[in-house]
Design an enzyme around this catalytic site. Structure first.
Site, PDB file in Angstrom:
ATOM      1  N   ASP A  84       0.849  -1.197   0.000  1.00  0.00           N
ATOM      2  CA  ASP A  84       0.000   0.000   0.000  1.00  0.00           C
ATOM      3  C   ASP A  84       0.885   1.248   0.000  1.00  0.00           C
ATOM      4  O   ASP A  84       1.779   1.366   0.838  1.00  0.00           O
ATOM      5  CB  ASP A  84      -0.877  -0.064   1.266  1.00  0.00           C
ATOM      6  CG  ASP A  84      -1.973   0.975   1.275  1.00  0.00           C
ATOM      7  OD1 ASP A  84      -2.420   1.395   0.190  1.00  0.00           O
ATOM      8  OD2 ASP A  84      -2.395   1.360   2.383  1.00  0.00           O
ATOM      9  N   HIS A 177      -7.497   9.727   4.044  1.00  0.00           N
ATOM     10  CA  HIS A 177      -7.161   8.631   4.969  1.00  0.00           C
ATOM     11  C   HIS A 177      -7.599   9.015   6.377  1.00  0.00           C
ATOM     12  O   HIS A 177      -7.486  10.168   6.772  1.00  0.00           O
ATOM     13  CB  HIS A 177      -5.643   8.399   4.986  1.00  0.00           C
ATOM     14  CG  HIS A 177      -5.128   7.690   3.762  1.00  0.00           C
ATOM     15  ND1 HIS A 177      -4.008   8.097   3.092  1.00  0.00           N
ATOM     16  CD2 HIS A 177      -5.570   6.578   3.107  1.00  0.00           C
ATOM     17  CE1 HIS A 177      -3.781   7.280   2.072  1.00  0.00           C
ATOM     18  NE2 HIS A 177      -4.714   6.357   2.055  1.00  0.00           N
TER      19      HIS A 177
HETATM   20  P1  13P Z   1      -8.616   4.508   5.771  1.00  0.00           P
HETATM   21  O1  13P Z   1      -7.581   4.324   6.817  1.00  0.00           O
HETATM   22  O2  13P Z   1      -9.199   5.871   5.778  1.00  0.00           O
HETATM   23  O3  13P Z   1      -9.652   3.441   5.798  1.00  0.00           O
HETATM   24  O4  13P Z   1      -7.869   4.402   4.357  1.00  0.00           O
HETATM   25  C1  13P Z   1      -7.217   3.209   3.998  1.00  0.00           C
HETATM   26  C2  13P Z   1      -6.442   3.366   2.750  1.00  0.00           C
HETATM   27  O5  13P Z   1      -6.809   4.101   1.859  1.00  0.00           O
HETATM   28  C3  13P Z   1      -5.224   2.576   2.596  1.00  0.00           C
HETATM   29  O6  13P Z   1      -4.457   2.995   1.531  1.00  0.00           O
END
Ligand code: 13P
Length: 287
Positions: A84, A177
C-alpha cells in the site's frame, strides 16, 4: 496460493461490485480478515503499508505468514498480498519478497517522473504476473507517514498513467485517509466521472474507505470503482473492543491476561467490520 489482483478486479468491475483491501498489522489482523473472506466466499486484498512492513520485521516475514495461513486455514477464495502506497524501492523489495500485487505511489512526483518510475515497475510486474496500482492526484490526510493534500486527480494525467498498462488506478477524488472531518464536502463524483471517461475500463481504486457513507460507496462503484481500501476502521474497532475488555477488568479475571484471550475481542471486532464492508461492497459470494 496468493494471486495477482488483476482477475478479481476485472470481475468486480464487470459485475459492478468492489473488492475490499484491508490493511494488516499482525497475525490477528490477517487471521480475522482471511477467516471472514473464506466464510463469505469473497475475494480479498491484504494491504501492507511500508510502516506495517517494518513493524512486522520485513516483507519476507509477511509473505511467509500469509502463505502459511492460506495453507493451514485451507483458504479457497482468491487472496492478493498488496503493498500500500509503496515507494519505488519498497515496491521492488515487495516484488522480490513474493507479494502478488504492489502499489507504487508516485503522486508526489512531477507527472513525468511518476510516469517514468511507474513504467519501470509495470514492466517488472508484467514479467512476473504481479498486479500494479498507480496513483494520480493525492489522498488527503496521513497514513503511516504518507501525507497527501487531497488534490483531485487531473483526468488527462490519469490517462497517461493508465496507458502504461497498470492493473488499477487510484485517483484522488476528495477522499481522505483516517476519519473524515465534519465539514468534509464528500467525494467529487465529477472528477470520478471525468477520470472514468479518460481511462475507460481500468478498475479504479477508492482509498480512505473508513467513514464514507454507504450511498457514496455505491455511487462510486457504479462509476467504475472496483477496489476500496479500509484501514482505520479496523483499527478503531480493535481498539474499542480491547478497551472494553480491559475496562471491564476481564484481563484480571482468571487467566484473562492470556494474550490469546486479551486479543480475542479485538480480533472479533475486526471480523465484524470486514463482514460489514464486504456486504456493502457487494463482494460476498463472488469468489
Ligand atoms: P482509511 O484508513 O481511511 O480506511 O484508508 C485506507 C487506505 O486508503 C489505505 O491505503
Amino acid at each position: 496460493m496468493l494471486v495477482s489482483a488483476k482477475e478479481m478486479l476485472n470481475k468486480a468491475r464487470d459485475g459492478k461490485y468492489a473488492v475490499g483491501q484491508f490493511n494488516i498489522n499482525n497475525l490477528e489482523w490477517t487471521k480475522s480478515i482471511l477467516t471472514v473472506a473464506e466464510e463469505l466466499k469473497s475475494p480479498v486484498i491484504l494491504g501492507v503499508s511500508e510502516g506495517a512492513g517494518k513493524y512486522m520485521t520485513g516483507f519476507k516475514t509477511i509473505v511467509g505468514m500469509v502463505n502459511g495461513m492460506l495453507e493451514e486455514m485451507k483458504i479457497t477464495v482468491p487472496v492478493a498480498l498488496h503493498l500500500d502506497h509503496g515507494t519505488f524501492e519498497g515496491a521492488q523489495k515487495c516484488i522480490r519478497a513474493g507479494f502478488s500485487s504492489i502499489m507504487f505511489d508516485g503522486s508526489h512526483y512531477p507527472i513525468d517522473e511518476n510516469i517514468e518510475k511507474t513504467k519501470i515497475l509495470v514492466d517488472a510486474c508484467n514479467v512476473l504476473g504481479v498486479s500494479i496500482e498507480a496513483e494520480v492526484g493525492s489522498i488527503g490526510g496521513e497514513e503511516d507517514g504518507v501525507v497527501g493534500l487531497g488534490e483531485c486527480a487531473d483526468p488527462k494525467e490519469c490517462k497517461a498513467i493508465a496507458d502504461l498498462g497498470v492493473t488499477m488506478l487510484a485517483a484522488g477524488i476528495g477522499n481522505i485517509h483516517g476519519k473524515y472531518p465534519a465539514n468534509w464536502p464528500g467525494l467529487s463524483f465529477e472528477t470520478l466521472e471525468a477520470v472514468k471517461k479518460e481511462v475507460g475500463d481500468m478498475p479504479l481504486v477508492l482509498h480512505g474507505g473508513t467513514g464514507i457513507p454507504a450511498d457514496m460507496i455505491k455511487k462510486a462503484i457504479s462509476l467504475g470503482v472496483a477496489k476500496i481500501n479500509v484501514n482505520t476502521e479496523c483499527q478503531l474497532s480493535f481498539a474499542e473492543a480491547t478497551r472494553k475488555y480491559i475496562e471491564e477488568g476481564k484481563d484480571q479475571q482468571g487467566k484473562g491476561f492470556d494474550p490469546r484471550k486479551l486479543l480475542a475481542p479485538g480480533a472479533e471486532a475486526i471480523k465484524a467490520t470486514v463482514r460489514e464492508k464486504m456486504e456493502l461492497f457487494g463482494s460476498v459470494g463472488k469468489a
